[in-house]
Write a protein that holds these residues in place. Structure first.
Motif, PDB file in Angstrom:
ATOM      1  N   UNK A   1      12.656  11.101  -0.051  1.00  0.00           N
ATOM      2  CA  UNK A   1      12.561   9.638  -0.021  1.00  0.00           C
ATOM      3  C   UNK A   1      13.342   8.996  -1.163  1.00  0.00           C
ATOM      4  N   UNK A   2      13.250   9.581  -2.352  1.00  0.00           N
ATOM      5  CA  UNK A   2      13.811   8.937  -3.540  1.00  0.00           C
ATOM      6  C   UNK A   2      15.307   9.145  -3.730  1.00  0.00           C
ATOM      7  N   UNK A   3      15.821  10.293  -3.362  1.00  0.00           N
ATOM      8  CA  UNK A   3      17.252  10.559  -3.563  1.00  0.00           C
ATOM      9  C   UNK A   3      18.132   9.548  -2.836  1.00  0.00           C
ATOM     10  N   UNK A   4      17.859   9.203  -1.555  1.00  0.00           N
ATOM     11  CA  UNK A   4      18.674   8.167  -0.896  1.00  0.00           C
ATOM     12  C   UNK A   4      18.629   6.827  -1.629  1.00  0.00           C
ATOM     13  N   UNK A   5      17.464   6.495  -2.220  1.00  0.00           N
ATOM     14  CA  UNK A   5      17.336   5.227  -2.941  1.00  0.00           C
ATOM     15  C   UNK A   5      18.220   5.222  -4.184  1.00  0.00           C
ATOM     16  N   UNK A   6      18.331   6.367  -4.842  1.00  0.00           N
ATOM     17  CA  UNK A   6      19.183   6.477  -6.028  1.00  0.00           C
ATOM     18  C   UNK A   6      20.657   6.383  -5.637  1.00  0.00           C
ATOM     19  N   UNK A   7      21.008   7.005  -4.540  1.00  0.00           N
ATOM     20  CA  UNK A   7      22.416   7.076  -4.137  1.00  0.00           C
ATOM     21  C   UNK A   7      22.911   5.811  -3.442  1.00  0.00           C
ATOM     22  N   UNK A   8      22.029   5.191  -2.622  1.00  0.00           N
ATOM     23  CA  UNK A   8      22.520   4.126  -1.745  1.00  0.00           C
ATOM     24  C   UNK A   8      21.874   2.754  -1.939  1.00  0.00           C
ATOM     25  N   UNK A   9      20.762   2.657  -2.673  1.00  0.00           N
ATOM     26  CA  UNK A   9      20.218   1.340  -2.964  1.00  0.00           C
ATOM     27  C   UNK A   9      18.799   1.081  -2.499  1.00  0.00           C
ATOM     28  N   UNK A  10      18.460  -0.198  -2.411  1.00  0.00           N
ATOM     29  CA  UNK A  10      17.093  -0.665  -2.198  1.00  0.00           C
ATOM     30  C   UNK A  10      16.407  -0.099  -0.958  1.00  0.00           C
TER      31      UNK A  10
ATOM     32  N   UNK B   1      18.277 -12.403  -3.444  1.00  0.00           N
ATOM     33  CA  UNK B   1      18.284 -11.459  -4.568  1.00  0.00           C
ATOM     34  C   UNK B   1      16.904 -10.874  -4.820  1.00  0.00           C
ATOM     35  N   UNK B   2      15.862 -11.662  -4.586  1.00  0.00           N
ATOM     36  CA  UNK B   2      14.504 -11.192  -4.846  1.00  0.00           C
ATOM     37  C   UNK B   2      13.980 -10.262  -3.757  1.00  0.00           C
ATOM     38  N   UNK B   3      14.485 -10.375  -2.544  1.00  0.00           N
ATOM     39  CA  UNK B   3      13.966  -9.575  -1.423  1.00  0.00           C
ATOM     40  C   UNK B   3      14.207  -8.087  -1.649  1.00  0.00           C
ATOM     41  N   UNK B   4      13.142  -7.267  -1.728  1.00  0.00           N
ATOM     42  CA  UNK B   4      13.303  -5.833  -1.947  1.00  0.00           C
ATOM     43  C   UNK B   4      13.885  -5.099  -0.738  1.00  0.00           C
ATOM     44  N   UNK B   5      13.910  -5.767   0.415  1.00  0.00           N
ATOM     45  CA  UNK B   5      14.453  -5.149   1.620  1.00  0.00           C
ATOM     46  C   UNK B   5      15.886  -5.588   1.901  1.00  0.00           C
ATOM     47  N   UNK B   6      16.453  -6.390   1.001  1.00  0.00           N
ATOM     48  CA  UNK B   6      17.838  -6.803   1.148  1.00  0.00           C
ATOM     49  C   UNK B   6      18.112  -7.718   2.324  1.00  0.00           C
ATOM     50  N   UNK B   7      17.106  -8.458   2.763  1.00  0.00           N
ATOM     51  CA  UNK B   7      17.267  -9.386   3.893  1.00  0.00           C
ATOM     52  C   UNK B   7      17.958 -10.665   3.408  1.00  0.00           C
TER      53      UNK B   7
ATOM     54  N   UNK C   1      10.992   1.140  -5.293  1.00  0.00           N
ATOM     55  CA  UNK C   1      11.222  -0.092  -6.035  1.00  0.00           C
ATOM     56  C   UNK C   1      11.357   0.167  -7.532  1.00  0.00           C
ATOM     57  N   UNK C   2      10.727   1.230  -8.017  1.00  0.00           N
ATOM     58  CA  UNK C   2      10.890   1.608  -9.425  1.00  0.00           C
ATOM     59  C   UNK C   2      12.333   2.017  -9.720  1.00  0.00           C
ATOM     60  N   UNK C   3      13.056   2.402  -8.677  1.00  0.00           N
ATOM     61  CA  UNK C   3      14.436   2.847  -8.847  1.00  0.00           C
ATOM     62  C   UNK C   3      15.447   1.713  -8.704  1.00  0.00           C
ATOM     63  N   UNK C   4      14.969   0.478  -8.539  1.00  0.00           N
ATOM     64  CA  UNK C   4      15.890  -0.656  -8.465  1.00  0.00           C
ATOM     65  C   UNK C   4      16.708  -0.772  -9.744  1.00  0.00           C
ATOM     66  N   UNK C   5      16.115  -0.324 -10.870  1.00  0.00           N
ATOM     67  CA  UNK C   5      16.832  -0.370 -12.148  1.00  0.00           C
ATOM     68  C   UNK C   5      18.028   0.581 -12.149  1.00  0.00           C
TER      69      UNK C   5
ATOM     70  N   UNK D   1       0.785  -1.229   0.000  1.00  0.00           N
ATOM     71  CA  UNK D   1       0.000   0.000   0.000  1.00  0.00           C
ATOM     72  C   UNK D   1       0.821   1.285   0.000  1.00  0.00           C
ATOM     73  N   UNK D   2       2.043   1.229   0.510  1.00  0.00           N
ATOM     74  CA  UNK D   2       2.831   2.458   0.644  1.00  0.00           C
ATOM     75  C   UNK D   2       3.306   2.973  -0.720  1.00  0.00           C
ATOM     76  N   UNK D   3       2.881   4.168  -1.140  1.00  0.00           N
ATOM     77  CA  UNK D   3       3.303   4.696  -2.445  1.00  0.00           C
ATOM     78  C   UNK D   3       4.792   4.993  -2.500  1.00  0.00           C
ATOM     79  N   UNK D   4       5.372   5.408  -1.373  1.00  0.00           N
ATOM     80  CA  UNK D   4       6.797   5.715  -1.350  1.00  0.00           C
ATOM     81  C   UNK D   4       7.638   4.451  -1.531  1.00  0.00           C
ATOM     82  N   UNK D   5       7.152   3.343  -0.970  1.00  0.00           N
ATOM     83  CA  UNK D   5       7.841   2.076  -1.158  1.00  0.00           C
ATOM     84  C   UNK D   5       7.832   1.668  -2.623  1.00  0.00           C
ATOM     85  N   UNK D   6       6.674   1.836  -3.275  1.00  0.00           N
ATOM     86  CA  UNK D   6       6.559   1.513  -4.692  1.00  0.00           C
ATOM     87  C   UNK D   6       7.468   2.371  -5.556  1.00  0.00           C
ATOM     88  N   UNK D   7       7.555   3.658  -5.227  1.00  0.00           N
ATOM     89  CA  UNK D   7       8.430   4.557  -5.978  1.00  0.00           C
ATOM     90  C   UNK D   7       9.892   4.138  -5.846  1.00  0.00           C
TER      91      UNK D   7
END
Length: 224
Positions: free
Chosen positions: A114-123, A170-176, A43-47, A35-41
């Motif tokens: 929210x998104x800039x850290x994901x771009x710089x540091x990962x999942x 590899x599949x875990x979006x939270x890197x667990x 995950x779009x940056x995993x690429x 449900x979290x829109x920020x989480x979805x955004x």
């Protein structure tokens, strides 16, 4: 939320956070996955950056932020100016919170935060280190375990079938490191968001959803 608390108003965000806490008792961090829109955004940056975040002390930053925030809200209610009332649409114009250019500046500012850290540091870095909503759901999960209530979780149904291929990691979006938890017999990690990616990715079908966790006192409890 702070301004509402100072005026003795239970706002929409207060109600939402309360529902997140209560819902997490039975569903864990399901909100984060589905449900979290920020989480979805993020995950779009995993690429752009699919690096797994480092697990450790940095995960506790969000708890410090949450604690300060909760204490501030409580103090605002204690020293409120008026009697407590409920207004779900407090400080909204025409039923929405973004109704002028200034609100858009704040809105997009939060998105970039929210998104800039994901771009710089990962999942889903923000989810791990800074999200002040996650502790509500972690707390709800701990309440469930203390009270031995049934609740959605990832269970290990065939631990001996695991071939240590590492696909679940590899599949875990939270890197667990799911494969290490499989060896322990249960997926018990505060960062697990119940997304089921590890279940879908496992070639040996070692994992599945369950409703009853294994307790320390009761040994292996029956899964539903």
């Amino acid at each position: 939320m702070y301004q509402g608390a100072m005026e003795g108003i239970i706002t929409g965000s207060f109600v939402v956070f309360t529902c997140m806490l209560l819902g997490s008792i039975f569903c864990g961090r399901l909100f984060c996955a589905w449900l979290c829109p920020m989480g979805g955004m993020q995950e779009c940056l995993f690429a752009v950056n699919a690096k797994n975040p480092k697990q450790g002390w940095k995960n506790y930053i969000k708890y410090a932020i949450w604690t300060i925030w909760i204490i501030a809200v409580i103090l605002c209610f204690i020293f409120r100016k008026k009697e407590i009332t409920v207004d779900f649409f407090y400080m909204t114009d025409h039923g929405i919170s973004i109704s002028n250019i200034y609100n858009y500046v704040i809105y997009y500012g939060v998105i970039f935060l929210v998104l800039i850290p994901a771009v710089l540091f990962g999942k889903r870095i923000f989810c791990h280190y800074f999200c002040w909503m996650a502790p509500f759901m972690v707390l709800g999960t701990k309440i469930r375990r203390v009270l031995h209530l049934p609740g959605l979780h990832i269970k290990v149904k065939q631990p001996d079938a695991c071939v240590s291929c590492g696909k679940c990691n590899r599949e875990c979006p939270m890197g667990i490191k799911v494969s290490e938890l499989i060896k322990d017999g249960q997926i018990k990690n505060a960062e697990c968001i119940q997304c089921g990616a590890c279940i879908d990715g496992c070639p040996k079908k070692v994992l599945s959803y369950g409703m009853m966790e294994r307790g320390k006192k009761n040994g292996n409890r029956k899964e539903k």
